[in-house]
Design a protein around this motif. Structure first.
Motif, short mmCIF file in Angstrom:
data_model
loop_
_atom_site.label_atom_id
_atom_site.label_comp_id
_atom_site.label_asym_id
_atom_site.label_seq_id
_atom_site.Cartn_x
_atom_site.Cartn_y
_atom_site.Cartn_z
N THR A 237 0.81 -1.22 0.00
CA THR A 237 0.00 0.00 0.00
C THR A 237 0.84 1.27 0.00
OG1 THR A 237 -1.86 -1.09 1.06
CG2 THR A 237 -1.76 1.30 1.26
N ARG B 157 -2.50 -2.78 -7.86
CA ARG B 157 -3.20 -1.61 -7.30
C ARG B 157 -4.53 -1.33 -8.02
NH1 ARG B 157 2.10 -1.14 -6.46
NH2 ARG B 157 2.79 -0.32 -4.46
N HIS B 158 -4.77 -2.00 -9.12
CA HIS B 158 -6.01 -1.79 -9.88
C HIS B 158 -7.09 -2.82 -9.56
CE1 HIS B 158 -3.62 0.44 -13.23
NE2 HIS B 158 -3.66 1.11 -12.10
N THR C 114 -12.37 -3.52 -10.30
CA THR C 114 -11.14 -2.76 -10.51
C THR C 114 -11.32 -1.34 -10.01
OG1 THR C 114 -11.80 -2.11 -12.74
CG2 THR C 114 -10.47 -4.11 -12.53
N ARG C 115 -10.20 -0.68 -9.81
CA ARG C 115 -10.19 0.75 -9.50
C ARG C 115 -8.94 1.33 -10.15
NH1 ARG C 115 -9.40 -0.98 -3.77
NH2 ARG C 115 -7.22 -1.52 -3.68
N ARG C 116 -9.14 2.42 -10.86
CA ARG C 116 -8.01 3.06 -11.53
C ARG C 116 -8.04 4.55 -11.23
NH1 ARG C 116 -9.55 -0.69 -15.83
NH2 ARG C 116 -7.94 -2.29 -15.91
N SER C 117 -6.88 5.10 -11.01
CA SER C 117 -6.76 6.53 -10.73
C SER C 117 -7.37 7.33 -11.87
CB SER C 117 -5.29 6.88 -10.55
OG SER C 117 -5.15 8.25 -10.30
N GLY C 118 -8.24 8.23 -11.54
CA GLY C 118 -8.87 9.07 -12.55
C GLY C 118 -10.06 8.43 -13.23
N GLU C 119 -10.20 7.11 -13.11
CA GLU C 119 -11.31 6.41 -13.77
C GLU C 119 -12.33 5.89 -12.76
OE1 GLU C 119 -10.10 3.39 -16.53
OE2 GLU C 119 -8.36 4.55 -17.15
N GLY C 120 -11.98 5.83 -11.50
CA GLY C 120 -12.88 5.31 -10.49
C GLY C 120 -12.94 3.79 -10.52
N GLU C 121 -14.04 3.27 -10.00
CA GLU C 121 -14.21 1.83 -9.92
C GLU C 121 -14.99 1.30 -11.10
OE1 GLU C 121 -15.28 0.16 -6.23
OE2 GLU C 121 -14.03 1.54 -5.10
N ARG D 229 -9.60 -4.98 -6.97
CA ARG D 229 -10.25 -5.04 -5.66
C ARG D 229 -10.43 -6.51 -5.32
NH1 ARG D 229 -14.35 -0.90 -4.02
NH2 ARG D 229 -14.25 -2.32 -2.27
#
Length: 130
Positions: A62, A112-113, A90-97, A115
């Protein structure tokens, strides 16, 4: 295959849950002990295995700037993304979940992408990141 690994790696460490060989404990506990040795942009972690192990690795990384890719093992009924049986959150910076199909967008993902909370599976027909 251990001799081949030892010839290709700087250090090979073994962990067994029962202590019959190497470290007595899980591989993530062993990794935690050595984590501060791994720094810099030249470090890469590649992992595959059960979700609880991958979740533990994700938690360990983390606050670490270490790149890590995971190969996910999901049930793939059709293998072309139509059935959505292999979808992961998934979760991506700027794109959300969102969601990704392991068979077409994976099976390898940046740790990191992903869940790893299994209780939050999508309903059939839910939107999927393409």
């Amino acid at each position: 295959g251990l001799d081949r690994l030892e010839g290709a790696c700087e250090a090979v460490k073994i962990s067994t849950d029962d202590g019959s060989r190497g470290y007595h404990g899980t591989v993530t506990e062993l990794f935690r002990q050595d984590l501060d040795r791994y720094t810099g942009d030249d470090v890469r972690i590649y992992s595959c295995g059960p979700r609880p192990m991958l979740r533990n690795i994700q938690e360990l990384l983390t606050d670490q700037p270490i790149a890590c890719q995971v190969s996910l093992e999901e049930r793939m009924a059709c293998g072309i993304g139509a059935c959505l049986g292999c979808v992961v959150r998934t979760r991506r910076s700027g794109e959300g979940e969102g969601y990704a199909r392991v068979c077409t967008e994976g099976p390898v993902f940046d740790i990191r992408h992903v869940r790893f909370d299994d209780e939050l599976r999508p309903e059939p027909g839910a939107g999927v990141d393409a």
